[in-house]
Design a protein around this motif. Structure first.
Motif, PDB file in Angstrom:
ATOM      1  N   PHE A 299       7.266  23.836 -42.207  1.00 39.10           N
ATOM      2  CA  PHE A 299       7.826  22.482 -42.281  1.00 39.10           C
ATOM      3  C   PHE A 299       8.365  22.177 -43.674  1.00 39.10           C
ATOM      4  O   PHE A 299       9.474  21.652 -43.824  1.00 39.10           O
ATOM      5  N   ALA A 300       7.597  22.538 -44.704  1.00 35.29           N
ATOM      6  CA  ALA A 300       8.058  22.323 -46.077  1.00 35.29           C
ATOM      7  C   ALA A 300       9.282  23.177 -46.379  1.00 35.29           C
ATOM      8  O   ALA A 300      10.196  22.742 -47.102  1.00 35.29           O
ATOM      9  N   ALA A 301       9.328  24.397 -45.818  1.00 32.26           N
ATOM     10  CA  ALA A 301      10.485  25.264 -46.050  1.00 32.26           C
ATOM     11  C   ALA A 301      11.745  24.679 -45.422  1.00 32.26           C
ATOM     12  O   ALA A 301      12.829  24.711 -46.019  1.00 32.26           O
ATOM     13  N   ILE A 302      11.617  24.112 -44.205  1.00 34.04           N
ATOM     14  CA  ILE A 302      12.784  23.522 -43.540  1.00 34.04           C
ATOM     15  C   ILE A 302      13.269  22.292 -44.303  1.00 34.04           C
ATOM     16  O   ILE A 302      14.477  22.098 -44.499  1.00 34.04           O
ATOM     17  N   VAL A 303      12.334  21.450 -44.755  1.00 38.84           N
ATOM     18  CA  VAL A 303      12.730  20.262 -45.525  1.00 38.84           C
ATOM     19  C   VAL A 303      13.408  20.681 -46.830  1.00 38.84           C
ATOM     20  O   VAL A 303      14.432  20.106 -47.227  1.00 38.84           O
ATOM     21  N   ALA A 304      12.856  21.697 -47.503  1.00 38.98           N
ATOM     22  CA  ALA A 304      13.482  22.178 -48.734  1.00 38.98           C
ATOM     23  C   ALA A 304      14.866  22.748 -48.464  1.00 38.98           C
ATOM     24  O   ALA A 304      15.795  22.563 -49.270  1.00 38.98           O
ATOM     25  N   LEU A 305      15.003  23.435 -47.334  1.00 36.63           N
ATOM     26  CA  LEU A 305      16.309  23.993 -46.958  1.00 36.63           C
ATOM     27  C   LEU A 305      17.343  22.885 -46.758  1.00 36.63           C
ATOM     28  O   LEU A 305      18.470  22.971 -47.258  1.00 36.63           O
ATOM     29  N   LEU A 306      16.962  21.829 -46.054  1.00 39.37           N
ATOM     30  CA  LEU A 306      17.889  20.728 -45.810  1.00 39.37           C
ATOM     31  C   LEU A 306      18.217  19.980 -47.097  1.00 39.37           C
ATOM     32  O   LEU A 306      19.371  19.601 -47.339  1.00 39.37           O
ATOM     33  N   LEU A 307      17.214  19.762 -47.942  1.00 32.75           N
ATOM     34  CA  LEU A 307      17.462  19.086 -49.211  1.00 32.75           C
ATOM     35  C   LEU A 307      18.357  19.919 -50.121  1.00 32.75           C
ATOM     36  O   LEU A 307      19.263  19.392 -50.773  1.00 32.75           O
TER      37      LEU A 307
END
Length: 376
Positions: A299-307
């Motif tokens: 989840f943190a990786a996906i949020v970091a990817l989008l940011l």
């Protein structure tokens, strides 16, 4: 004199600080993106430079040799991809004819099963040509801007890498002067951990790219797909963009196979190859090669990817995972930010591990011995 602020005012200041940070990251993107890539390359080349310096090679010469090595590897990769793309353009006529046949087959299927009259082929071709012209214009504009940016990066990044490696002792002394004496040991440990995390991520990612490219190419060769090596390498390179890169890398050869053969089953088999390789990469290859040093939950990786994509585009998506891994190291090292490090961590790394009967038996023996020593 310490000033105590209300909690709501602290939260407002934090939000303002985050907003200012985002604005600065976007405003100075042209400076910060090459600097971020340079920092990653410098961390990757640091062990090689230290080995060359141990054998009495001067630091400037060692840095130049390592930079030339990276440039040669990237140059060969770009040369291979460009030659494959040039040869791929020779298939455009065949692809166009096959697409026309596919359109006719779909129109006949819709007419026979649903009674939908086929569209005028002339209008369909005209609309397709107009769409292709729009896409070509957009692609050309993006290519020109990316080419100018790439040329600027090729000139600036090696200079940044050289300076970071050459003045690394000077930068370390600067950090020592900036930190109080009681926190210097913690700072040194944090810097070493950041270096190890970044090196393990980048070197592990390169190994994963090589292994995945071999598996992709082998699967496409077995299916008889044209330009199997190109599509295999191209899809493996896109794995540097987590989760999304493999999707793009699988759709391109699938569409190419559908356009060249005209059979849907062939395209499905191509996607099946990439799905199988992605399963191996996510469950066996990456955990074995990269290990648990970059342990970020999905989840943190996906949020970091989008940011990262929202801030810096494709470059931000590439820098997202190593950046958030470095942030986790910093959070874990600074006590007030430890909860944030816990939030980013993978759940398998933070949950307590169950001990077996043997370990419990040894623990009870140890506690009994310790209790006996205290009684004595």
């Amino acid at each position: 004199m310490e000033i105590k602020l209300p909690n709501y005012l602290k939260y407002i200041l934090i939000l303002l600080g985050v907003y200012l940070l985002i604005w600065l990251l976007q405003a100075f993107q042209s400076l910060l993106v090459p600097l971020a890539f340079s920092l990653l390359f410098a961390l990757l080349l640091l062990p090689l430079n230290r080995k060359m310096e141990r054998v009495k090679i001067p630091r400037p010469l060692a840095i130049i040799i390592s930079i030339i090595l990276i440039v040669v590897v990237l140059g060969l990769l770009i040369w291979f991809l460009s030659t494959q793309i040039m040869s791929l353009t020779s298939e455009l006529q065949t692809i166009g004819n096959n697409i026309t046949d596919l359109i006719e087959q779909v129109q006949l299927f819709m007419l026979d099963n649903f009674g939908i009259q086929p569209t005028n082929k002339t209008d369909l071709v005209r609309n397709a040509i107009t769409s292709l012209q729009d896409i070509a214009g957009t692609f050309l504009g993006n290519t020109i801007s990316m080419t100018t940016g790439l040329i600027a990066a090729l000139t600036v990044v090696p200079i940044y890498v050289f300076c970071l490696l050459y003045y690394r002792d000077h930068l370390e002394k600067f950090l020592f002067m900036l930190i109080t004496r009681d926190r210097r040991d913690n700072m040194v440990q944090t810097l070493h951990l950041i270096q190890r995390v970044a090196q393990s991520y980048i070197s592990g990612l390169m190994i994963v790219i090589v292994v995945v490219s071999l598996l992709n190419s082998a699967g496409l060769f077995i299916l008889g797909v044209k330009y199997a090596l190109f599509f295999g390498v191209f899809a493996s390179i896109l794995t540097i963009i987590p989760y999304i890169g493999i999707l793009i890398g699988s759709l391109l050869p699938a569409l190419f196979t559908l356009a060249t053969t005209g059979h849907l089953i062939d395209a499905v088999l191509v996607i099946g190859v990439f799905v199988f390789v992605q399963f191996l990469e996510g469950n066996f290859i990456t955990p074995y090669v990269v290990g648990s040093k970059v342990s970020i939950n999905p989840f943190a990786a996906i949020v970091a990817l989008l940011l990262g994509g929202a801030l810096w585009g494709a470059a931000g998506m590439i820098l997202a995972l190593p950046g958030i891994a470095i942030l986790k190291v910093i959070f874990d090292s600074y006590e007030p930010l430890v909860p944030l490090g816990f939030l980013l961590a993978d759940i398998d790394d933070v949950k307590p591990k169950k001990r077996g009967k043997v370990s419990k038996w040894f623990s009870s023996i140890w506690k009994g011995e310790a209790k006996g020593e205290r009684n004595q």
